[in-house]
Design a protein around this motif. Structure first.
Motif, PDB file in Angstrom:
ATOM      1  N   GLU A  51      13.521 -18.019  28.299  1.00 43.12           N
ATOM      2  CA  GLU A  51      12.583 -17.268  29.137  1.00 43.12           C
ATOM      3  C   GLU A  51      12.266 -15.906  28.509  1.00 43.12           C
ATOM      4  O   GLU A  51      11.107 -15.506  28.426  1.00 43.12           O
ATOM      5  CB  GLU A  51      13.211 -17.089  30.519  1.00 43.12           C
ATOM      6  CG  GLU A  51      12.386 -16.377  31.544  1.00 43.12           C
ATOM      7  CD  GLU A  51      13.169 -16.272  32.857  1.00 43.12           C
ATOM      8  OE1 GLU A  51      13.597 -15.157  33.217  1.00 43.12           O
ATOM      9  OE2 GLU A  51      13.344 -17.309  33.519  1.00 43.12           O
ATOM     10  N   ALA A  52      13.298 -15.206  28.058  1.00 47.56           N
ATOM     11  CA  ALA A  52      13.098 -13.892  27.438  1.00 47.56           C
ATOM     12  C   ALA A  52      12.322 -14.015  26.128  1.00 47.56           C
ATOM     13  O   ALA A  52      11.495 -13.154  25.811  1.00 47.56           O
ATOM     14  CB  ALA A  52      14.445 -13.206  27.210  1.00 47.56           C
ATOM     15  N   SER A  53      12.564 -15.061  25.385  1.00 51.65           N
ATOM     16  CA  SER A  53      11.837 -15.268  24.137  1.00 51.65           C
ATOM     17  C   SER A  53      10.341 -15.437  24.402  1.00 51.65           C
ATOM     18  O   SER A  53       9.502 -14.896  23.658  1.00 51.65           O
ATOM     19  CB  SER A  53      12.393 -16.484  23.402  1.00 51.65           C
ATOM     20  OG  SER A  53      11.719 -16.673  22.185  1.00 51.65           O
ATOM     21  N   ARG A  54      10.012 -16.172  25.458  1.00 56.72           N
ATOM     22  CA  ARG A  54       8.601 -16.360  25.812  1.00 56.72           C
ATOM     23  C   ARG A  54       7.952 -15.053  26.256  1.00 56.72           C
ATOM     24  O   ARG A  54       6.771 -14.830  26.042  1.00 56.72           O
ATOM     25  CB  ARG A  54       8.461 -17.400  26.922  1.00 56.72           C
ATOM     26  CG  ARG A  54       8.692 -18.832  26.463  1.00 56.72           C
ATOM     27  CD  ARG A  54       8.341 -19.841  27.543  1.00 56.72           C
ATOM     28  NE  ARG A  54       9.051 -19.646  28.791  1.00 56.72           N
ATOM     29  CZ  ARG A  54      10.257 -20.140  29.078  1.00 56.72           C
ATOM     30  NH1 ARG A  54      10.897 -20.856  28.172  1.00 56.72           N
ATOM     31  NH2 ARG A  54      10.814 -19.926  30.255  1.00 56.72           N
ATOM     32  N   GLU A  55       8.736 -14.186  26.893  1.00 60.06           N
ATOM     33  CA  GLU A  55       8.208 -12.917  27.411  1.00 60.06           C
ATOM     34  C   GLU A  55       8.193 -11.807  26.366  1.00 60.06           C
ATOM     35  O   GLU A  55       7.620 -10.751  26.600  1.00 60.06           O
ATOM     36  CB  GLU A  55       9.047 -12.464  28.605  1.00 60.06           C
ATOM     37  CG  GLU A  55       8.964 -13.393  29.793  1.00 60.06           C
ATOM     38  CD  GLU A  55       9.985 -13.064  30.868  1.00 60.06           C
ATOM     39  OE1 GLU A  55      10.832 -12.171  30.661  1.00 60.06           O
ATOM     40  OE2 GLU A  55       9.945 -13.735  31.914  1.00 60.06           O
ATOM     41  N   TYR A  56       8.808 -12.049  25.237  1.00 56.55           N
ATOM     42  CA  TYR A  56       8.945 -11.031  24.203  1.00 56.55           C
ATOM     43  C   TYR A  56       7.582 -10.529  23.729  1.00 56.55           C
ATOM     44  O   TYR A  56       6.667 -11.302  23.489  1.00 56.55           O
ATOM     45  CB  TYR A  56       9.714 -11.605  23.011  1.00 56.55           C
ATOM     46  CG  TYR A  56       9.830 -10.676  21.829  1.00 56.55           C
ATOM     47  CD1 TYR A  56      10.828  -9.723  21.780  1.00 56.55           C
ATOM     48  CD2 TYR A  56       8.940 -10.760  20.768  1.00 56.55           C
ATOM     49  CE1 TYR A  56      10.947  -8.876  20.692  1.00 56.55           C
ATOM     50  CE2 TYR A  56       9.046  -9.925  19.684  1.00 56.55           C
ATOM     51  CZ  TYR A  56      10.060  -8.974  19.639  1.00 56.55           C
ATOM     52  OH  TYR A  56      10.170  -8.138  18.567  1.00 56.55           O
ATOM     53  N   SER A  57       7.506  -9.242  23.600  1.00 56.75           N
ATOM     54  CA  SER A  57       6.318  -8.621  23.026  1.00 56.75           C
ATOM     55  C   SER A  57       6.780  -7.493  22.117  1.00 56.75           C
ATOM     56  O   SER A  57       7.492  -6.589  22.560  1.00 56.75           O
ATOM     57  CB  SER A  57       5.409  -8.064  24.126  1.00 56.75           C
ATOM     58  OG  SER A  57       4.436  -7.218  23.565  1.00 56.75           O
TER      59      SER A  57
END
Length: 192
Positions: free
Chosen positions: A122-128
């Motif tokens: 989930e955090a990887s997908r949200e990473y910016s």
């Protein structure tokens, strides 16, 4: 072992909690001997251990407990969570991500490695890379850090005894937890 340190036990299971009926009975017996009730347990499960039956959410662990004739307050269901357990004989179950603010004399974190993997993904997908908190981190480091933040909330719920059930001993989180357990046998009991 540190004889001056207060505290209970940490038990790291190499398989899911459901695979250990004798341990579950022993823990329940120990809890009763110490003046605790089933409601003093807090069982946390990962989202992938929650199923829908009609308009109700149920956990695999809750289904198992009910099959064993135990009373269950399955807080993975939103409607169930609108009220609290009304019986000291209820076995409380919530998802890991819903355990903030709760505690238990005995806390079971079943599938903690799976929860970690879900939160890392989930955090990887949200990473910016433009995000201020991520500027100094790679996507993987950011994802791992955020996943451990979530896991730390769950790890702080026990009053006396923490039981962690792993579902994939080859996962990143499981390997780290097992390594930690092997390095601290005076604190962490690993059960095959």
């Amino acid at each position: 072992p540190n004889q001056e340190a207060a505290g209970g036990r940490v038990i790291l299971l190499k398989r899911p909690y459901a695979d250990f009926p004798d341990l579950r009975r022993d823990l329940s017996s120990r809890a009763k001997d110490e003046g605790n009730s089933p409601v003093d347990f807090l069982h946390c499960v990962s989202p992938d251990n929650v199923k829908s039956e009609g308009n109700k959410q149920i956990s695999d662990l809750g289904t198992l407990f009910e099959a064993e004739g135990l009373e269950v307050w399955d807080g993975v269901d939103e409607m169930t969570r609108q009220d609290y357990p009304r019986s000291v004989d209820s076995h409380r179950i919530v998802q890991h991500q819903s355990c903030r603010g709760l505690e238990g004399w005995f806390v079971v974190l079943d599938g903690l490695d799976r929860f970690w993997s879900l939160k890392a993904a989930e955090a990887s997908r949200e990473y910016s890379a433009d995000d201020a908190s991520a500027k100094m981190m790679s996507r993987q480091d950011y994802a791992y850090s955020r996943a451990w933040d979530w896991v730390m909330i769950a790890l702080t719920r026990p009053i006396d005894t923490l039981i962690i059930g792993l579902h994939d001993s080859q996962s990143h989180a499981a390997k780290l937890l097992l390594s930690l357990g092997n390095s601290r046998p005076d604190v962490i009991e690993i059960v095959d």
